[in-house]
Design a protein around this motif. Structure first.
Motif, PDB file in Angstrom:
ATOM      1  N   ARG A   1      19.591 -22.052  -2.877  1.00 30.17           N
ATOM      2  CA  ARG A   1      20.240 -20.901  -2.252  1.00 30.17           C
ATOM      3  C   ARG A   1      19.786 -19.607  -2.939  1.00 30.17           C
ATOM      4  N   TYR A   2      19.499 -18.600  -2.144  1.00 30.52           N
ATOM      5  CA  TYR A   2      19.110 -17.295  -2.668  1.00 30.52           C
ATOM      6  C   TYR A   2      20.091 -16.223  -2.197  1.00 30.52           C
ATOM      7  N   ALA A   3      20.420 -15.310  -3.088  1.00 28.15           N
ATOM      8  CA  ALA A   3      21.170 -14.095  -2.717  1.00 28.15           C
ATOM      9  C   ALA A   3      20.430 -12.914  -3.317  1.00 28.15           C
TER      10      ALA A   3
ATOM     11  N   TYR B   1      21.788 -13.657   2.052  1.00 31.75           N
ATOM     12  CA  TYR B   1      21.993 -15.037   1.615  1.00 31.75           C
ATOM     13  C   TYR B   1      21.119 -15.919   2.478  1.00 31.75           C
TER      14      TYR B   1
ATOM     15  N   GLU C   1      19.049 -20.115   2.617  1.00 35.47           N
ATOM     16  CA  GLU C   1      18.802 -21.416   2.008  1.00 35.47           C
ATOM     17  C   GLU C   1      17.321 -21.744   2.177  1.00 35.47           C
TER      18      GLU C   1
ATOM     19  N   CYS D   1      19.910 -12.233  -7.212  1.00 37.44           N
ATOM     20  CA  CYS D   1      21.167 -12.519  -7.922  1.00 37.44           C
ATOM     21  C   CYS D   1      21.086 -13.920  -8.513  1.00 37.44           C
TER      22      CYS D   1
ATOM     23  N   GLU E   1      22.954 -17.556  -9.101  1.00 36.20           N
ATOM     24  CA  GLU E   1      24.036 -18.416  -8.611  1.00 36.20           C
ATOM     25  C   GLU E   1      24.876 -18.895  -9.785  1.00 36.20           C
TER      26      GLU E   1
END
Lengths: 112, 112
Positions: free
Chosen positions: B3-5, B58, B60, B105, B107
């Motif tokens: 997951r990326y933010a 956000y 995936e 960011c 996680e």
């Protein structure tokens, strides 16, 4: 399903402790999250240009009454106990809406 | 799956136009996102306490070489054309890492 993203501040001196307790969140707290129709819930951390740290959360709500489910979550004694630990580690956005702790963001784009 | 933010600024006078073009993103841009192994991609908007507006994304990533897929995305002519429109609407975080536009960011929590 509705996607939610929310923001709250994290005190710099609490970063390590916040990360530590989130590696092993209490099972009752996780169960309540699920019982309240929240899925695929992540929290991310980022320092913003003002020098302060903020937590960005993302989750998918699969129920049909978000407000009622949030109220249900707030009634869970273990969750209350958890928030008694995490709330003082955080600070609310000065420009959050009345009644908010985590301040809500607006979805402007989505693709599957 | 990872997951990326990520976060980038949005100029206040560009908010309506940014929202408008994101209601109908070009099909080639969406196809490239998918071809680059990105799924469940959302962008959220929020005014932060410093008075400026920020976009939080956000997604995936379901591939096995994020850097290579990002480079592939950057080679797509339609995507380049899209970014020529969106980049000037945004501003990079002053504290982003070298080479970043959208600042990543970390996680710190996830539950399914």
């Amino acid at each position: 399903m509705k996607r939610y993203a929310k923001v709250v501040g994290l005190r710099e001196d609490q970063i390590e402790e916040y990360k530590r307790i989130h590696r092993e969140v209490w099972p009752e707290v996780l169960r309540t999250i699920r019982d309240c129709n929240i899925r695929n819930y992540s929290i991310f951390l980022r320092r913003m240009p003002d020098g302060r740290w903020f937590l960005f959360s993302y989750y998918e709500y699969v129920g049909d009454d978000h407000e009622a489910d949030m109220a249900k979550m707030a009634r869970c004694p273990k969750t209350q106990e958890w928030w008694k630990i995490t709330d003082p580690m955080q600070f609310g956005l000065e420009n959050r809406a009345p009644g908010e702790w985590w301040a809500e963001c607006e979805e402007v784009f989505h693709t599957d």
